[in-house]
Design a protein around this motif. Structure first.
Motif, PDB file in Angstrom:
ATOM      1  N   PHE C  32       0.660  -1.215  -0.076  1.00 16.58           N
ATOM      2  CA  PHE C  32      -0.086   0.316  -0.017  1.00 16.58           C
ATOM      3  C   PHE C  32       0.899   1.303   0.067  1.00 16.58           C
ATOM      4  CE2 PHE C  32      -2.923  -3.264   1.572  1.00 16.58           C
ATOM      5  CZ  PHE C  32      -3.832  -3.365   0.818  1.00 16.58           C
ATOM      6  N   PHE C  33       1.795   1.176   0.779  1.00 16.68           N
ATOM      7  CA  PHE C  33       2.845   2.224   0.861  1.00 16.68           C
ATOM      8  C   PHE C  33       3.237   2.613  -0.626  1.00 16.68           C
ATOM      9  CE2 PHE C  33       7.338   4.043   1.496  1.00 16.68           C
ATOM     10  CZ  PHE C  33       6.918   5.094   2.532  1.00 16.68           C
ATOM     11  N   TYR C  34       3.852   1.594  -1.313  1.00 21.43           N
ATOM     12  CA  TYR C  34       4.134   1.950  -2.896  1.00 21.43           C
ATOM     13  C   TYR C  34       3.060   2.200  -3.655  1.00 21.43           C
ATOM     14  CZ  TYR C  34       9.028  -0.005  -1.993  1.00 21.43           C
ATOM     15  OH  TYR C  34      10.395  -0.057  -1.681  1.00 21.43           O
ATOM     16  N   GLY C  35       1.886   1.469  -3.387  1.00 25.38           N
ATOM     17  CA  GLY C  35       0.603   1.494  -4.325  1.00 25.38           C
ATOM     18  C   GLY C  35       0.145   2.963  -4.533  1.00 25.38           C
ATOM     19  N   LYS C  41      -3.492   3.980 -12.606  1.00 26.10           N
ATOM     20  CA  LYS C  41      -3.486   3.036 -13.671  1.00 26.10           C
ATOM     21  C   LYS C  41      -2.450   1.870 -13.130  1.00 26.10           C
ATOM     22  CE  LYS C  41      -0.409   5.360 -16.724  1.00 26.10           C
ATOM     23  NZ  LYS C  41      -0.010   5.942 -18.151  1.00 26.10           N
ATOM     24  N   ASN C  42      -1.515   2.154 -12.436  1.00 24.39           N
ATOM     25  CA  ASN C  42      -0.399   1.056 -11.845  1.00 24.39           C
ATOM     26  C   ASN C  42      -0.606   0.638 -10.483  1.00 24.39           C
ATOM     27  OD1 ASN C  42       0.895   1.138 -14.615  1.00 24.39           O
ATOM     28  ND2 ASN C  42       1.843   3.187 -13.937  1.00 24.39           N
ATOM     29  N   VAL C  43      -1.706   0.804  -9.960  1.00 26.10           N
ATOM     30  CA  VAL C  43      -1.771   0.523  -8.631  1.00 26.10           C
ATOM     31  C   VAL C  43      -1.983  -0.983  -8.212  1.00 26.10           C
ATOM     32  CG1 VAL C  43      -4.300   1.215  -8.354  1.00 26.10           C
ATOM     33  CG2 VAL C  43      -2.934   0.804  -6.462  1.00 26.10           C
ATOM     34  N   LEU C  44      -2.745  -1.578  -8.908  1.00 28.57           N
ATOM     35  CA  LEU C  44      -2.879  -2.970  -8.986  1.00 28.57           C
ATOM     36  C   LEU C  44      -1.502  -3.526  -9.179  1.00 28.57           C
ATOM     37  CD1 LEU C  44      -6.292  -3.706 -10.232  1.00 28.57           C
ATOM     38  CD2 LEU C  44      -5.556  -3.400  -7.808  1.00 28.57           C
ATOM     39  N   HIS C 206      -1.302   8.770  -6.590  1.00 25.31           N
ATOM     40  CA  HIS C 206      -2.662   8.867  -6.568  1.00 25.31           C
ATOM     41  C   HIS C 206      -3.564   8.655  -5.523  1.00 25.31           C
ATOM     42  CE1 HIS C 206      -3.449   4.440  -5.927  1.00 25.31           C
ATOM     43  NE2 HIS C 206      -4.542   4.726  -6.002  1.00 25.31           N
ATOM     44  N   ASP C 207      -2.842   8.357  -4.298  1.00 20.39           N
ATOM     45  CA  ASP C 207      -3.900   8.174  -3.097  1.00 20.39           C
ATOM     46  C   ASP C 207      -2.734   8.306  -1.921  1.00 20.39           C
ATOM     47  OD1 ASP C 207      -5.428   7.795  -1.099  1.00 20.39           O
ATOM     48  OD2 ASP C 207      -6.301   5.988  -2.063  1.00 20.39           O
ATOM     49  N   ILE C 208      -2.668   9.583  -1.623  1.00 16.39           N
ATOM     50  CA  ILE C 208      -1.630   9.610  -0.404  1.00 16.39           C
ATOM     51  C   ILE C 208      -2.273   9.045   0.912  1.00 16.39           C
ATOM     52  CG2 ILE C 208      -0.550  11.321   1.054  1.00 16.39           C
ATOM     53  CD1 ILE C 208      -0.265  13.133  -1.333  1.00 16.39           C
ATOM     54  N   THR C 209      -3.583   8.733   0.898  1.00 14.74           N
ATOM     55  CA  THR C 209      -4.130   8.077   2.321  1.00 14.74           C
ATOM     56  C   THR C 209      -3.773   6.536   2.272  1.00 14.74           C
ATOM     57  OG1 THR C 209      -6.030   7.339   1.393  1.00 14.74           O
ATOM     58  CG2 THR C 209      -6.256   9.528   2.326  1.00 14.74           C
ATOM     59  N   MET C 210      -3.564   6.288   0.970  1.00 18.62           N
ATOM     60  CA  MET C 210      -2.860   4.924   0.948  1.00 18.62           C
ATOM     61  C   MET C 210      -1.409   4.732   1.275  1.00 18.62           C
ATOM     62  SD  MET C 210      -3.104   2.238  -2.485  1.00 18.62           S
ATOM     63  CE  MET C 210      -4.606   2.101  -2.418  1.00 18.62           C
ATOM     64  N   VAL C 211      -0.755   5.817   0.947  1.00 18.15           N
ATOM     65  CA  VAL C 211       0.625   5.863   1.269  1.00 18.15           C
ATOM     66  C   VAL C 211       0.728   5.840   2.884  1.00 18.15           C
ATOM     67  CG1 VAL C 211       2.710   7.356   1.409  1.00 18.15           C
ATOM     68  CG2 VAL C 211       1.671   7.060  -0.728  1.00 18.15           C
ATOM     69  N   VAL C 212      -0.023   6.657   3.408  1.00 17.62           N
ATOM     70  CA  VAL C 212      -0.185   6.713   4.847  1.00 17.62           C
ATOM     71  C   VAL C 212      -0.621   5.613   5.864  1.00 17.62           C
ATOM     72  CG1 VAL C 212      -0.891   7.943   7.039  1.00 17.62           C
ATOM     73  CG2 VAL C 212      -0.431   9.253   4.926  1.00 17.62           C
ATOM     74  N   LEU C 213      -1.554   4.882   4.882  1.00 17.30           N
ATOM     75  CA  LEU C 213      -1.893   3.454   5.345  1.00 17.30           C
ATOM     76  C   LEU C 213      -0.783   2.651   5.519  1.00 17.30           C
ATOM     77  CD1 LEU C 213      -4.086   1.630   6.302  1.00 17.30           C
ATOM     78  CD2 LEU C 213      -4.625   0.998   4.093  1.00 17.30           C
ATOM     79  N   GLY C 214      -0.077   2.508   4.491  1.00 18.38           N
ATOM     80  CA  GLY C 214       1.043   1.584   4.124  1.00 18.38           C
ATOM     81  C   GLY C 214       2.042   1.951   5.359  1.00 18.38           C
TER      82      GLY C 214
ATOM     83  N   ILE D 208     -10.529  -2.878  -6.111  1.00 13.64           N
ATOM     84  CA  ILE D 208      -9.836  -4.126  -5.751  1.00 13.64           C
ATOM     85  C   ILE D 208      -8.699  -3.841  -4.681  1.00 13.64           C
ATOM     86  CG2 ILE D 208      -7.797  -5.783  -6.940  1.00 13.64           C
ATOM     87  CD1 ILE D 208      -9.941  -5.537  -9.624  1.00 13.64           C
ATOM     88  N   THR D 209      -8.120  -2.663  -4.505  1.00 11.66           N
ATOM     89  CA  THR D 209      -7.259  -2.356  -3.399  1.00 11.66           C
ATOM     90  C   THR D 209      -7.549  -2.828  -2.579  1.00 11.66           C
ATOM     91  OG1 THR D 209      -7.730   0.067  -3.075  1.00 11.66           O
ATOM     92  CG2 THR D 209      -6.037  -0.441  -4.721  1.00 11.66           C
TER      93      THR D 209
END
Ligand SMILES: Nc1ncnc2c1ncn2[C@@H]1O[C@H](COP(=O)(O)OP(=O)(O)O)[C@@H](O)[C@H]1O
Ligand SMILES: Nc1ncnc2c1ncn2[C@@H]1O[C@H](COP(=O)(O)OP(=O)(O)O)[C@@H](O)[C@H]1O
Ligand SMILES: Nc1ncnc2c1ncn2[C@@H]1O[C@H](COP(=O)(O)OP(=O)(O)O)[C@@H](O)[C@H]1O
Lengths: 461, 113, 461, 461, 113, 113
Positions: C32-35, C41-44, C206-214, D208-209
């Motif tokens: 998730f940090f990387y995602g 378009k590349n998150v998955l 594309h999603d900094i909340t996902m970065v913080v989650l990771g 999917i994430t």
């Protein structure tokens, strides 16, 4: 045999370490719980207000906070610890009388660090979507040292006046943490004032799945919070674990039921908020009550906090994420109900504090209830007044609130120069849904968007 | 040619699309809009289910360019398929299109739509 | 009494199991940090590059990796383990001399498995958004066996040459993991080349909340990483736990401060990245230093890694998620500072390796610093060269990079045939914001979109 | 020495508490795993169906469920527990013979509570996107008491007929949990019927994430599920932990491979689903098999569950999130393979049940395989029939399915009056992409949107 | 003035934007649409990679208002830059604009675009 | 009738909506667009705060169909309410609408808007 002669227990240490990790994880959990509630444009700012406290208080606690809270008492007044433990001097590998004599003092220290981190973070919900980041940081630091550390000393340290003189009990922080944060939140909501558009435009949660994620992490971490407070992997820890789960469950159901009854729909946000309310309320009681009573505490807290939120929304108080209604009211409910439902049988083996307390329904009369009330009545006004004072000073010196333009633009762009989500494809070209409401400056040279997205001019906020 | 733009309820989109396809009108575009009209909505938000009245509601705008002779038929199809009889059913607007080009072939005019 | 006669400790085992679970959780955390950092378009594809390694190395480690890393040394050269432990033969329930004699050898094995999983996953940040999935999988497998297993043997196995001859210490993997991954990342960034549009178009997270989650999951899991490396629920584990939290806190503050100073805004991404940098740097030191020094290590790492990222962005190296700057530089900083700040007093009770080390500031002179430097200087070039070689071969045989069209379309659609988000309502009809940038083929029969969304023609990538 | 004389082990207790927390966390994990799969408009409803079960069963289990499952056997028939433990009377701090004599009975109770919570939640995938919330709640409560509690008694309680008479073994719930939930899911999918638009319109996962996040939490929590079932921090727990990770890894690889082969692309969803399939299959076996065999079990489960999903999608059964194919087939695979691969050597030290079992490949002949089959053949039909009956009654009384209009509008708006995401800026004004498909009522006064967003008229659904 | 609306493939947007800018046509707007035409797409969904045929595909609508005299040139630029030769390349529509106002200056007409 | 399309700053939308409502112009639609004009924006991205210049910025397009006689008034209202005086304030375009239909009632023409 003195306490420090007790051999360390690997089992107890294992549990306290696991519990400490769980409690640390609660702070990001809180970040997401709060972050989901705010509008899209403020989600990073809101998450940051919790996340950065892990950094700030994580360092401060080691430097001085722990010493103020758990250092040897100054003059025996029970008000504050001295500076013996500054920089963790003398906090070593040996057993410690404070909680669980069979774990290293350093384990107790780091477990308590996690409490010190999350408590100020709780307050941030009161002034969501409008705080200037620089003064906010100073506020957190000051609050941690001027409010949290002394109150933790009063309540948690064996020499603290509430613990030793009043004999109020607080297993895992109903008074020291939730009432404390709730009172501070009230002061903060008043000082920060209402958000622009409050009650005029809808301020719906921008991502309720994030709210549930946060609540889930909180529930998970709370096992460490409460059962870790036993300081040992003991029957008391097991009981605290059980009542924690049970109260959260009961409160979630109660809140969902209330929302169903009052709005016609069972609310998902309500399930999450209810679980948190139950967790708050069981916190002070978790070492002293039995599972059936946990159902009562949870259900009562779920209902009371729901009503408190509903009542708050009728006032003009913009306690944006209802910290007062959930942590203040929930914490108080739990603290008082501890005086009602505590039973000595549940506490066999509670280390240090509070062993053998019987509440109103277990033959203890009003005695313990009264002690509990004194704790609440001491902590809440102290926290309220000092918080007001800190914020007043900060407001005069720096201004605590962002400008109206920055508020419209949102904290993410105005305070941090970042935007949370870019969902529309490859970069901004297709970023159509990502319309950022940037702010404008009537008579300035640069355009509004440029300004909002550019580095500010070298000055801290 | 004419451009027929219809602002309709999102939940009626499937019916409208189907009704158009049944009569042979395949080509169209959809774009999500937020519309203000007489209609007002109510939203619940927050932990105690606070209700807000909202003056902007999500709508769908369907755009299709058709030959002049087909415009009236398309309007009727849409109006019938999108109708519920309640406030908020939406509007249909017709405007002139002076030229149409099919990118793939370069064809122009009625054959391109 | 031989080591295997020591009775097992349930407390130590409990902690190592909990720690193993925490470390496993770090790999999705990393995903998730990387995602969050990559484009929509590349998150998955990015998440998958970490997630699938849990599968791949999870199996490989049991089959052979553990044996190569921790099997009995081949010929006493300290270079690699033999095949005695293939398929976990002879890895049983009894105590084990490697880490914590009081835990089953199998517990040590599975704890180390989690390290073996996350290390190759770390590298994936260097070539984000452009790797072909098939060759990528082979790369991960080869790297795990040809680079990670031997290096882990050198550093972590008691018979490894860095551990036993050089006496470099590495409590939880600054050299074996972070320097190793950082050097491999440099090689990989070079081999994969720059992304299309690098430095021409913005590639915002594309999603900094996902970065913080990771980052939050990483912080949480890192307690297992470092404190679990004590192999016991001992005072050393407690100290490792404490310094881990402290360094992460200090580094997060330092990075936020740097970003504030340099761009005028305190960055939320910076808080997350800073915490990770601090966690990286404290990793090798966590068994040997005290909390106050952890503040120093964290702050230094936060600043150095920030500068390294800033410097990297001025070069033409597209180490997309800054693995070199964070893990390479951070790991090296931590490995060397271990030689500076190590103090024997902190290590009382460290099992097996490294007990009683004193660094530069604790009267040990340059001795240990030198040993640490040798470790870094051995691991980094080895990892760099072998990584280059593996990727060169794979590139010649299969091509390691997706076609330009696939890169424009994104890994999610081109490599996995999936798209991450459908936010616009009931299916694609209202899926307006979900404009996927599909790729096109000038003179092929099918349309671009069809091709991008169809199964490829039966051939592995 | 009777069992209750065994002194409590802090280490064992620490592990079981940590494991209990991990298993609780699995339920939100499941909520996100399922929530990611559904369409945007149903994500809250789907998450709620798991989350609210934490409340519902969390309370019910304490009140009565635990007593039915683990109370003293009624008449020695092995069918159900009596009411001795209602409200947790007599469930105290002392050791307990059921699992791990060295942990408090209350620890066993709360660990089992987490199993009781997640099992009904698993079923919700079968009827995603179409259940009316009120009847759903009653279904969960009834199923918990009428299906889960007795089946848990049969399989897990030492006096249960499958455990004591048949001597079927089920380490952590392949039969009691996964086969059970799978059979109930089949009944539920039939009773609820197909979703509107099933097989006519795409019903792609909306995030999917979120699926991967859920699967990651499940993997993490499953360590508690399986290794916690040892009831101690023992070598058996360590082995269970190891085989859990190994099987998940193997199954993830197998599923990715299958998807690659059959569709030309390695699926990210497949990696997540595969890991879950492997975790399901290893669950009953985790105390009895060795790591190499875990690779086999995982790989077989990954392939079989993939094929089962593929086969299901060719039928007209709308088991929306493939509970039958993953939990039913996976659980059955694991239960039977336990009879194939079990080896007494792995079980030394398994408390209470199943110690010393040898399967087909370890000289035990078909004996244990047969016992395993009997367990499956008893649980599956029982669960199927009772589930059918409960749902039939509920359907007649209340209707179990939402109206077509509510289904088009989505559960979030129609059942809960909430919408998950507001991404488009400051409130609904810019909320362009947030077009909610609200439902309409031909001849009612209010407009469709008003109706969908307004509180329903005071009646529970 | 004329409004030129082009519905094109998202992946061609960059080329089209660049081609327009090269000839001096800077001002434009982009909006994401979902379009139906002859073209059909296939989507994979679910754990076993089920494939669905989709009749609506994501497109990008580019709008630019230009002086009457420039309209043909703009059409040609777009048509060439957006072309792949496959079904789904999209359409270009031209419609009349009667007035244009630059908000910043209040200028009207051709100078405003 | 005329369609007035205004591409404005998102942060000015509230003011414009209010100004229109004050004069009795209720019905309208909003759609989010990304626009390119003279204005450029700067975005920070990445861990060390790298800055990128962006040539496309988020705008809001407001569309309202009004009677011929009201068009000029509406243009003026919008221009004043959306004005900041800086680059990027946006444009207003007016185009002819030949027919308007209210879906709910089937009414046509000026009464339908
Ligand atoms: N003058 C207008 N110009 C453009 N769109 C309009 C106009 N009036 C209404 N609309 C659109 O039509 C929708 C329905 O309008 P409303 O007045 O609620 O419905 P009705 O005309 O059926 O009573 C609005 O939400 C808006 O999107
Ligand atoms: N009559 C029309 N009106 C509006 N848009 C149209 C029309 N016909 C096609 N389109 C748009 O053009 C896109 C391409 O159409 P399609 O028929 O697939 O391409 P082609 O014309 O190149 O064969 C569609 O996805 C739709 O967005
Ligand atoms: N020729 C045009 N056609 C369509 N939209 C345009 C055109 N020119 C500008 N725009 C829109 O107007 C916005 C503002 O344009 P800009 O040139 O930055 O402002 P200004 O004209 O105030 O200097 C652009 O972002 C774009 O959305």
């Amino acid at each position: 045999m003195t306490l420090t002669d007790i051999p360390l227990s690997a089992g107890d240490t294992a549990w306290v370490l696991a519990a400490s990790a769980l409690v640390l994880f609660m702070t990001p959990g809180l970040a997401f719980f709060y972050g989901g509630f705010v509008r899209n444009k403020n989600v990073l700012g809101t998450i940051m207000q919790s996340f950065v406290v892990m950094g700030l208080v994580g360092v401060l606690w080691v430097l001085i906070g722990y010493s103020l809270a758990f250092g040897p008492d100054v003059k025996g007044w029970g008000l504050i610890g001295n500076l013996d433990f500054v920089g963790l001097r003398h906090v070593g590998a040996l057993g410690n009388s404070q909680a669980g004599p069979a774990i290293p003092a350093e384990a107790f220290m780091i477990f308590q660090a996690m409490f010190a981190i999350i408590t100020p973070a709780l307050i941030t919900g009161a002034f969501a979507e409008r705080a200037k980041f620089g003064p906010f940081l100073i506020f957190m630091a000051a609050w941690s040292l001027l409010v949290y550390a002394p109150v933790a000393h009063w309540v948690f340290a064996s020499s603290g006046w509430i613990a030793s003189d009043i004999k109020g009990v607080d297993f895992a922080g109903g008074t020291a943490i939730h009432v404390n944060a709730g009172a501070a939140a009230l002061a903060a909501a008043i000082m920060f004032g209402r958000r622009k558009g409050f009650k005029q435009e809808p301020m719906e949660p921008h991502d309720i799945t994030m709210v549930v994620l946060g609540a889930s992490i909180l529930w998970f971490g709370w096992f460490g919070f409460n059962a870790g407070s036993a300081g040992a992997a003991s029957p008391v820890a097991v009981n605290a674990f059980t009542v924690t789960n049970t109260a959260a469950a009961a409160a979630a159901l109660a809140w969902v039921g209330m929302s169903w009854w009052r709005t016609g729909k069972p609310s998902v946000v309500g399930a999450a908020a209810g679980a948190v309310a139950g967790l708050v309320a069981i916190t002070p009681a978790s070492g002293y009550v039995q599972p059936m009573e946990a159902i009562g505490i949870g259900a009562i807290a779920g209902i009371l906090c729901f009503l408190a939120v509903q009542w708050r929304t009728r006032t003009s108080l913009d306690d944006s994420l209802d910290v007062v209604a959930v942590h203040g009211v929930g914490g108080m409910t739990g603290a008082l109900l501890t005086g009602v439902f505590a039973v000595a049988a549940a506490t066999t083996g509670v280390n240090a504090l509070g062993a053998g307390v019987n509440g109103l329904t277990h033959g203890g009369g009003f005695d313990q209830l009264w002690r509990q009330a004194v704790g609440v009545l001491a902590v809440a006004p102290y926290s309220f007044v000092i918080t007001l004072a800190i914020l007043k000073v900060l407001d005069l010196v720096f201004g605590i609130r962002v400008s109206e333009e920055d508020e419209v633009a949102g904290l993410d762009v105005s305070q941090h120069g970042e935007r949370a989500y870019i969902f529309g494809g490859s970069g901004p070209v297709l970023g159509i849904p990502e319309a950022i409401p940037v702010h404008m400056h009537g008579d300035q040279a640069g355009t509004a968007a440029e300004h909002a997205l550019q580095p500010s001019h070298g000055r801290a906020q | 040619m004419k451009k027929v733009e219809a602002i309709i309820r999102p939940e009626k989109l499937d019916d409208v699309k189907k009704a158009l396809a049944d009569k042979g009108f395949i080509g169209l575009n959809i774009v999500g809009v937020t519309g203000r009209g007489v209609q007002k909505g109510i939203v619940h938000a927050g932990r105690a289910g606070q209700a807000y009245s909202v003056d902007m509601l999500p709508k769908v705008k369907l755009e299709t360019v058709v030959a002049d002779k087909d415009a009236d038929e398309v309007i009727d199809i849409i109006q019938q398929a999108a109708w519920t009889g309640n406030i908020g059913d939406g509007k249909i607007f017709v405007s002139p299109i002076e030229q149409a080009v099919r990118v793939r072939t370069g064809e122009r005019g009625d054959v391109a739509v």
